[in-house]
Every structure is written in C-alpha cells, then in structure tokens.
Design an enzyme around this catalytic site. Sequence first.
Site, PDB file in Angstrom:
ATOM      1  N   GLY A  22       0.862  -1.190   0.000  1.00 57.13           N
ATOM      2  CA  GLY A  22       0.000   0.000   0.000  1.00 57.13           C
ATOM      3  C   GLY A  22       0.890   1.229   0.000  1.00 57.13           C
ATOM      4  O   GLY A  22       2.100   1.144  -0.266  1.00 57.13           O
ATOM      5  N   GLU A 122     -13.588  17.853   4.681  1.00 58.86           N
ATOM      6  CA  GLU A 122     -14.259  16.688   5.271  1.00 58.86           C
ATOM      7  C   GLU A 122     -14.546  16.991   6.735  1.00 58.86           C
ATOM      8  O   GLU A 122     -14.119  18.034   7.258  1.00 58.86           O
ATOM      9  CB  GLU A 122     -13.389  15.440   5.111  1.00 58.86           C
ATOM     10  CG  GLU A 122     -13.316  14.940   3.675  1.00 58.86           C
ATOM     11  CD  GLU A 122     -12.537  13.653   3.527  1.00 58.86           C
ATOM     12  OE1 GLU A 122     -13.066  12.607   3.912  1.00 58.86           O
ATOM     13  OE2 GLU A 122     -11.407  13.691   3.035  1.00 58.86           O
ATOM     14  N   HIS A 236     -16.885   4.313   9.751  1.00 53.61           N
ATOM     15  CA  HIS A 236     -17.241   5.396   8.817  1.00 53.61           C
ATOM     16  C   HIS A 236     -18.760   5.484   8.776  1.00 53.61           C
ATOM     17  O   HIS A 236     -19.439   4.463   8.673  1.00 53.61           O
ATOM     18  CB  HIS A 236     -16.678   5.091   7.427  1.00 53.61           C
ATOM     19  CG  HIS A 236     -16.625   6.298   6.538  1.00 53.61           C
ATOM     20  ND1 HIS A 236     -17.753   6.946   6.094  1.00 53.61           N
ATOM     21  CD2 HIS A 236     -15.573   6.999   6.045  1.00 53.61           C
ATOM     22  CE1 HIS A 236     -17.389   7.978   5.341  1.00 53.61           C
ATOM     23  NE2 HIS A 236     -16.073   8.032   5.305  1.00 53.61           N
ATOM     24  N   ARG A 282     -15.912  12.223  12.763  1.00 53.44           N
ATOM     25  CA  ARG A 282     -16.488  10.992  12.221  1.00 53.44           C
ATOM     26  C   ARG A 282     -17.073  10.055  13.271  1.00 53.44           C
ATOM     27  O   ARG A 282     -18.097   9.405  13.034  1.00 53.44           O
ATOM     28  CB  ARG A 282     -15.387  10.278  11.445  1.00 53.44           C
ATOM     29  CG  ARG A 282     -15.871   9.254  10.518  1.00 53.44           C
ATOM     30  CD  ARG A 282     -14.730   8.728   9.698  1.00 53.44           C
ATOM     31  NE  ARG A 282     -14.430   9.595   8.574  1.00 53.44           N
ATOM     32  CZ  ARG A 282     -13.424   9.365   7.731  1.00 53.44           C
ATOM     33  NH1 ARG A 282     -12.650   8.318   7.905  1.00 53.44           N
ATOM     34  NH2 ARG A 282     -13.212  10.172   6.722  1.00 53.44           N
ATOM     35  N   HIS A 340     -13.877   0.962   9.549  1.00 53.39           N
ATOM     36  CA  HIS A 340     -13.140   1.655   8.492  1.00 53.39           C
ATOM     37  C   HIS A 340     -11.638   1.748   8.746  1.00 53.39           C
ATOM     38  O   HIS A 340     -10.842   1.531   7.836  1.00 53.39           O
ATOM     39  CB  HIS A 340     -13.735   3.059   8.374  1.00 53.39           C
ATOM     40  CG  HIS A 340     -13.182   3.878   7.261  1.00 53.39           C
ATOM     41  ND1 HIS A 340     -13.287   3.505   5.943  1.00 53.39           N
ATOM     42  CD2 HIS A 340     -12.517   5.068   7.258  1.00 53.39           C
ATOM     43  CE1 HIS A 340     -12.722   4.427   5.173  1.00 53.39           C
ATOM     44  NE2 HIS A 340     -12.232   5.376   5.955  1.00 53.39           N
ATOM     45  N   ARG A 375      -9.407   9.134  14.276  1.00 54.36           N
ATOM     46  CA  ARG A 375      -8.617   9.814  13.242  1.00 54.36           C
ATOM     47  C   ARG A 375      -9.407  10.907  12.532  1.00 54.36           C
ATOM     48  O   ARG A 375     -10.568  10.715  12.177  1.00 54.36           O
ATOM     49  CB  ARG A 375      -8.167   8.777  12.209  1.00 54.36           C
ATOM     50  CG  ARG A 375      -7.503   9.357  10.998  1.00 54.36           C
ATOM     51  CD  ARG A 375      -7.075   8.267  10.062  1.00 54.36           C
ATOM     52  NE  ARG A 375      -8.188   7.542   9.521  1.00 54.36           N
ATOM     53  CZ  ARG A 375      -8.727   7.767   8.323  1.00 54.36           C
ATOM     54  NH1 ARG A 375      -8.248   8.704   7.534  1.00 54.36           N
ATOM     55  NH2 ARG A 375      -9.737   7.036   7.901  1.00 54.36           N
TER      56      ARG A 375
END
Length: 511
Positions: A22, A122, A236, A282, A340, A375
């Site tokens: 990744g 966001e 999420h 979130r 998530h 986060r």
Amino acid sequence: MSMTKLKRDPEIHFDTIIIGSGIAGLNFALNAAKQGRVLIITKKKSIESSTNRAQGGIAAVLNKADRFEKHVQDTMEAGSFHNKRNAVEFMVKNSPEAICRLIELGVPFATNVQGKLLLTREGGHSERRIAFVGDYTGAAIEKTLLKKVAQNPKITLWEHTFAIDLLTIKKICYGVQIVRKKNVQNIFGNRIVLATGGLGQIFYYTTNPSISTGDGIAMAMRADLKCRDLEFLQFHPTALKIGGRTKFLLSEALRGEGAILLDRKGQRFMKKYNPKMDLAPRDIVARCVYQEDLNGGAFLDIRHKPSHEIELRFPSIYQRLLRYKLNLTKNLIPIAPAAHYSCGGVMTNLHGETKIKYLYAFGEVAWTGVHGANRLASNSLLEALVFSNQILRSPAREKMDQIPHFVKPALQPNSPKLVKKLKSIKYRIRKIMWEKVGVIRTTKGLKEAKQKLDILEAKLPHFPGLNILLKETENMLLTAKAVTQAALKRKKSLGGHYLLSPEKTKKTLKH
Ligand code: FAD
Ligand code: SIN
C-alpha cells in the site's frame, strides 16, 4: 540457538524487506532503494490494498488561509486530545512536502485552470485542506507508486506471497517466514518493515478490502511487541446500505461538497446531536447514523447540487451507485456505518522504529500517536506518507554475516472440509465483533465477545505444519481478541470507543 554462517544468497537476502504494497510499503520502498536492494512482498495482487480504495483525499496545509496550528488543533479535537502532540506536529509540518513529493512522482491531483491545487473539505476540518483526484485519490496514488516501483531496478516485488511470521530472537529481527509458490521460505534483511495495513475484516460490515485481516498486528503480538489503542476503531458513517448490508464507501467529501444527512422522515437529524452537524468528527456522525438506522433509516442527500458538477466530481461513486439503480443526483442514498480504520497499532516512534531491533512499522498497522481516539478524515494517507519518508533516520543492520537457524514447517494443503470450517470461524468472528465490539459497546457485550472468541479459539483445527488460511484465521482471532481486550480495559467512552452505561437507553446518545 545454532548460528549459520550466511552466504549472501540474492534470492533470500535483501537490504530491506517490506511486507505490504500500500502507500506505506511502496513509498518506503522507493526511499529505501536509494540505499540498497529492496524486496516487497504482498499477499495478493500488488494493487489490492486499502490505499487503492481511498476516495476523499489527503490532508495537508496548502491553503494561504490555513495554518499548521489549525490542522494540529483539528487533529487533536477529532482524536479527543488522546493524541501525541509532537507526533501530530511532526506530521502536519511535513504535510506540504509530502504532497509535493506525490506531485513530483506524478499523482494527478485536481487543479484549477491556473494549475493551483483544488482542496476539498471533510468532517472535523476547519479549513479546505484535502488534495484529491476525483473520488479515487487512493487508486491514483497506488498506481503512480506501483509504476515507480516497477521502473526501479533495485526493487523486487513478489505478489501472492504471504508473510507468516517475523523471524526474531531476543528482540532482534532477522527476517520473515513466507509462503511463496507453495513453498515455505525464510528470507533475511538488514531492515524489516511491517506495512500490512488495517484490520477491518474482523468486523462483519467494513469498507476494507479482503487483505485487511490484522496480519501485521498478529505477527507483532506473536513477536512480543506491544500494540496500543486498539480499542479506537473508527467506523465510517456513510457506507451504502442495500438489502440490510453495507456495500461500499460513500466519501465524506460528498458532505464536504454539500451533501446532508436525513432521517426516515426527511429531517436533518445531526441538528439534534452536534453543532458541527453533518461535518462533525467521524466518530460522532457514525454513532448518530447508527442510531437513526436503528430508528428506521438514514440517508445521504446531495440532490440539491447541480447534477453535472456531482457527476464530474464523484465519477466512480456515481457509476457504482447506478449498478444498484440509484442516481446520486436524483435519489436519497441509504446509508449505515461500517468498520473503516484502526487508530491503534504496533507502537512506533517518530522514525517508525519498534521495540524490536531492525524492525519498523509504517502506515495503518503502526501506532504513531497521531490519531488519538479517532482519526481526522484524510490524515491516514498523510501519516503513512510522512512517516515512511524518513529512511535516512531509521538505521539498518550493517553486517549480517551470521544468522540463527529458524525451523521451516511443512506446508499443509487446503481440504474442502478445512476451508468450510475456517470460513465459518471467520464469519463468526466478524459477527461477534460487529454485534458486541461495534459502534456502540456495553461492558456486558464486551465480556460476552471475549467469551465467544475464546470458544472459537478452542475450535481452531490443530495439525502439524503450516496452512495459510488457518494462519489468516488465527491472525483475525488474535487481533479480534486484542481489540476486545483493549475495549474492556477502557472503562469510559472516548473517541471511537463508545461505551453505553447500563442506565442509558438507545435513545439517549450524548456527544
Ligand atoms: P494498505 O494500503 O492496506 O496495504 C497493506 C498491504 O499489506 C497490502 O498490500 C496487503 O496485501 C499487504 N499485506 C497484509 N498482510 C499481509 C501478509 N500477511 N503478507 C503479505 N502481505 C500482506 N485515508 C485517507 O487519508 N484518505 C482517504 O480518502 C481514505 N479513504 C479510504 C477509503 C476506504 C474505502 C478505505 C478502506 C480506507 C480509506 N482511507 C483513507 C484509509 C487509508 O486508505 C488507509 O489507512 C491507508 O491506505 C493504509 O495504507 P497502508 O499502506 O498502511 O496499508
Ligand atoms: C472518505 O473519503 O470519506 C474517507 C476519508 C478517510 O477515511 O480519511
């Protein structure tokens, strides 16, 4: 312990071995290649990663009105101030440089006609600070990094290669035991890097790809390394929900660009819960969506925005929804939360060093202290990039002329009976974790989860030798138990760990 004089066999000895392809693994590989031969191993195809699924973008201080202090403050607030401030400051101060590096490598971030970066917003961000590529930022980054890796003669990449365990003795890491082409192999490196990503697959509903089974966490724990903050799982709030199941992520950037959340009566329910409404951090929005879903349904609505803008800005979400006969610009989109991101992980310092010599960890598998209890959106690609940029500060072993002998077990093939049994165990782990260690937890539920996971552990098959599917199932179980244990230890709600006290009912969610 017997020691073997090492003949430097290029097939098994590398300067750097990286587990994971990744953003963290690939970026570190490009840096490490400046110092020697690098091997990347990855358990499926190289592109299969959470990185490749990232939609929203990558946060950085790039706008004149923005300040490092504001990004630091937003990160700390989202993390309920459980964050390690110096790590947050380190990440934020290095954020503009990290984006420049990606641009230099060729990531085609969205710009205006003058060539200036466009920035989106966001939840939890007080400024527009998220650089993006449409709604497929992660795929653009992954492809760019993979291309650069393929062009680099110092880097070898082995796909379909499963890392079983770290080869460590007395807090020194020598290499990794792997399964490749149906053979068990021990490979050795002067520096070994865990970049195995997250653990979302231990939950029934998740946005994560199938590779995210917590292997890195499990390998680290078996090597006696400490993991921190595993209870802070981020859910999420907006995964597409169809037929009672979540399907894929609907980026928070949709809300950044004006989408609102509605309850089954068409009311903006976030009003009841938080002054920042749909763009609250979130963890808060996820719990509210969970609650509204229980009350009869929650929906995302962006119908009020010009349809051509939305189709252009969110092309892949728009197209994927059409497959479910939903038009983003015309329909309400049914949503529910899904597991998530793991805010916790293997403890590292600012240089990615773990407590085992020559072993490093970067990306989602690592705990750097940046995310605290929850986060901030789009900070994870940034964290992976910034921390994995520091190759020169992470010392490698200079000489490896003697290595201990590590036993290689025989590989056991899959039988239909074994596959069926392990599939069923995995399914039960995911159900237990979702139902008892999910968005809203109770002490009673956590205790039940622990008991049920122990029972499952006793059902794991035992036989001599090694089987990959069994190892992956063991990894999931070990990780699930560690998350549950961490949640049981934290007696009060904080960030992503929300504990409902017995006297509270479903209707009294407070934030
Ligand atoms: P990954 O990208 O997950 O890579 C892990 C690698 O390790 C894979 O190659 C895997 O095959 C390999 N691996 C694992 N176990 C083994 C093993 N046993 N043997 C060999 N190889 C192994 N973050 C943001 O900042 N912005 C976003 O917009 C954003 N959107 C997201 C959307 C989705 C749907 C998801 C799931 C996540 C999103 N995130 C986002 C989070 C972010 O994408 C991840 O945290 C980040 O990509 C993790 O990168 P990584 O390199 O640590 O791990
Ligand atoms: C999203 O696009 O909503 C995901 C962003 C993130 O996980 O940081």
